[in-house]
Design a protein around this motif. Structure first.
Motif, PDB file in Angstrom:
ATOM      1  N   CYS A  59      -5.184 -62.344 -69.298  1.00 37.35           N
ATOM      2  CA  CYS A  59      -4.523 -61.386 -68.399  1.00 37.35           C
ATOM      3  C   CYS A  59      -3.039 -61.311 -68.739  1.00 37.35           C
ATOM      4  CB  CYS A  59      -4.741 -61.813 -66.952  1.00 37.35           C
ATOM      5  SG  CYS A  59      -4.006 -60.699 -65.757  1.00 37.35           S
ATOM      6  N   THR A  60      -2.467 -62.424 -69.202  1.00 38.67           N
ATOM      7  CA  THR A  60      -1.056 -62.404 -69.591  1.00 38.67           C
ATOM      8  C   THR A  60      -0.819 -61.366 -70.687  1.00 38.67           C
ATOM      9  OG1 THR A  60      -0.927 -64.768 -69.074  1.00 38.67           O
ATOM     10  CG2 THR A  60       0.864 -63.847 -70.385  1.00 38.67           C
ATOM     11  N   TRP A  85       1.931 -66.858 -60.204  1.00 41.37           N
ATOM     12  CA  TRP A  85       1.912 -67.625 -61.451  1.00 41.37           C
ATOM     13  C   TRP A  85       2.968 -67.039 -62.369  1.00 41.37           C
ATOM     14  CZ3 TRP A  85       1.668 -71.764 -63.777  1.00 41.37           C
ATOM     15  CH2 TRP A  85       1.301 -71.933 -65.117  1.00 41.37           C
ATOM     16  N   SER A  88       3.241 -63.465 -64.345  1.00 41.39           N
ATOM     17  CA  SER A  88       3.620 -62.156 -63.794  1.00 41.39           C
ATOM     18  C   SER A  88       5.068 -61.812 -64.150  1.00 41.39           C
ATOM     19  CB  SER A  88       3.516 -62.137 -62.263  1.00 41.39           C
ATOM     20  OG  SER A  88       2.383 -62.796 -61.796  1.00 41.39           O
ATOM     21  N   PRO A 159      -6.308 -62.669 -60.024  1.00 38.12           N
ATOM     22  CA  PRO A 159      -7.285 -63.468 -59.272  1.00 38.12           C
ATOM     23  C   PRO A 159      -8.038 -62.682 -58.207  1.00 38.12           C
ATOM     24  CG  PRO A 159      -5.055 -63.789 -58.418  1.00 38.12           C
ATOM     25  CD  PRO A 159      -5.006 -62.619 -59.357  1.00 38.12           C
ATOM     26  N   SER A 180      -8.007 -61.207 -64.644  1.00 40.70           N
ATOM     27  CA  SER A 180      -8.169 -62.392 -65.507  1.00 40.70           C
ATOM     28  C   SER A 180      -9.585 -62.961 -65.417  1.00 40.70           C
ATOM     29  CB  SER A 180      -7.192 -63.494 -65.078  1.00 40.70           C
ATOM     30  OG  SER A 180      -7.448 -64.696 -65.779  1.00 40.70           O
ATOM     31  N   GLN A 182      -9.917 -66.149 -66.879  1.00 40.78           N
ATOM     32  CA  GLN A 182      -9.616 -67.543 -67.241  1.00 40.78           C
ATOM     33  C   GLN A 182     -10.590 -68.459 -66.490  1.00 40.78           C
ATOM     34  OE1 GLN A 182      -7.747 -69.368 -64.681  1.00 40.78           O
ATOM     35  NE2 GLN A 182      -7.734 -71.272 -65.856  1.00 40.78           N
ATOM     36  N   LYS A 185     -11.166 -68.729 -62.706  1.00 40.80           N
ATOM     37  CA  LYS A 185     -11.140 -67.507 -61.895  1.00 40.80           C
ATOM     38  C   LYS A 185     -12.523 -67.193 -61.299  1.00 40.80           C
ATOM     39  CE  LYS A 185      -6.801 -66.302 -62.361  1.00 40.80           C
ATOM     40  NZ  LYS A 185      -6.358 -67.533 -63.042  1.00 40.80           N
TER      41      LYS A 185
END
Ligand SMILES: Cc1ncc(COP(=O)(O)O)c(C=O)c1O
Length: 370
Positions: A59-60, A85, A88, A159, A180, A182, A185
């Protein structure tokens, strides 16, 4: 005392996930190299009723490319919530722009629309509302302010796959949104993310960035027009993601059930507030969390240590991120400071049982001396 550790997160992996991954490993090569990627992107387009979807390695990476495609660059200001987090806000710095940290709403822990509006300057290019811990931001108000001031909106829905605002999915309000996958999640692919948008031009740029800046002309295979990135998801991960996605309702229901078990046991206790959804929201309760409103015999960190010695893993709510040293920010966001210093994410994994939640709740009550 239990004889196993109760963890904060943990996926639900069934035979469906194993069989899709097995198929991708066995057959997903050569002309089938992207069969599951296409299926999962299509599933997202259909569910969220959007024109475009692109799977990414995180997602980053999705946020980074999206922000660049929205035109953010050197010295622009981008407004982010104080409680999130770090990703962002780091993506703002990746583009040599400046994150501006604003306060959150005491009730939902997400961006306070008033703080957002107060922080707007002539340099503000974009805003990144974050749907923290599965609770959506107040997107109707945030969108109205953004439109009024001509500011682009990138939803960080990392999330919150499936959360809604007045019945409309989080992730379908902004110019672009990212989720995301990850490993902790709601839906997992190990690592991974996805971008959704209705904007054709923005999407064409995102796609180009995601392919190392390759020409948009499909016949010009190896012609690179700009510096891009390698932020792709593999077909094998997409197979896992598709199986998870096909179980999304069941997985959200389980998260909500876990929250309801906590609510039954902790909801009416004096001095403890659960991160309950607002009346206009449906939270997916990615992380059931509590805020210690009163001063008990243990403070937040003391409670976490006591729970740990009872075999229970918890996470502190994120620090106020403006205080990380690299930003040298002196802003003060009081609601975020209070939530950040007094709150805990409780065990919220898919495999928890009601007996586990009973055990965690009893341990909280015992250790706080309620
Ligand atoms: C609010 C928020 N934004 C962004 C991210 C980054 O997602 P990823 O780990 O897929 O890059 C996370 C991950 O925890 C998150 O919670």
């Amino acid at each position: 005392m239990i004889n196993y550790k109760i963890l904060t997160a943990g996926p639900s992996i069934t035979q469906k996930e194993k069989s899709y991954v097995n198929d991708a490993v066995t057959n997903g090569w050569n002309e089938n190299w992207n069969s599951y990627i296409l299926k999962l992107e299509n599933a997202f387009r259909e569910k969220f009723n959007v024109k475009h979807a692109l799977l990414t390695s995180s997602c980053t990476g999705a946020l980074h490319m999206s922000l660049r495609a929205l035109g953010v660059g050197v010295d622009d200001e981008v407004i982010v919530p104080e409680l999130t987090w770090v990703a962002s806000a780091s993506v703002v710095n990746y583009l040599r722009a400046k994150p501006i940290f604003v306060d959150v709403d005491k009730r939902t822990w997400t961006m306070n629309p008033k703080s957002f509006e107060q922080a707007i300057t002539g340099k503000t290019k974009a805003v990144i509302p974050v749907h923290l811990y599965g609770h959506p931001s107040k997107m109707d108000e945030i969108m109205a302010i953004a439109h009024k001031h001509n500011i682009k909106v990138l939803e960080d829905a990392a999330p919150a796959i499936g959360a809604t605002v007045n019945g409309k999915y989080a992730g379908t309000f902004g110019d672009v949104s990212a989720f995301s996958f990850q490993g902790a999640k709601m839906l997992v692919t190990g690592e991974g993310g996805i971008i959704i948008t209705n904007d054709d031009d923005v999407f064409a740029n995102i796609k180009q960035y995601s392919e190392h800046g390759r020409s948009k002309d499909p016949d010009n295979t190896f012609w690179i027009e700009t510096i891009g990135y390698k932020y792709k998801m593999s077909n094998i991960q997409a197979a896992l993601g598709l199986a998870q996605f096909e179980r999304i309702d069941e997985l959200i229901d389980k998260k909500r059930l876990v929250f309801s078990w906590y609510e039954e046991r902790l909801g009416n206790l004096p001095g403890i507030a659960l991160n309950q959804e607002a009346s206009w929201a449906k939270s997916i309760y990615w992380m059931s969390s509590i805020l210690l409103e009163d001063n008990f015999k243990l403070d937040r960190d003391g409670l976490m240590r006591a729970l740990k010695s009872d075999g229970i893993d918890t996470r502190p709510v994120f620090p106020t991120i403006s205080k990380y040293p690299m930003w040298k920010s002196d802003c003060i966001n009081p609601a975020a400071i209070e939530i950040s210093s007094r709150s805990i994410n409780l065990p919220s994994g898919h495999n928890l049982t009601e007996a586990d939640i009973e055990y965690v709740s009893d341990s909280i009550i015992k250790n706080l001396g309620i």
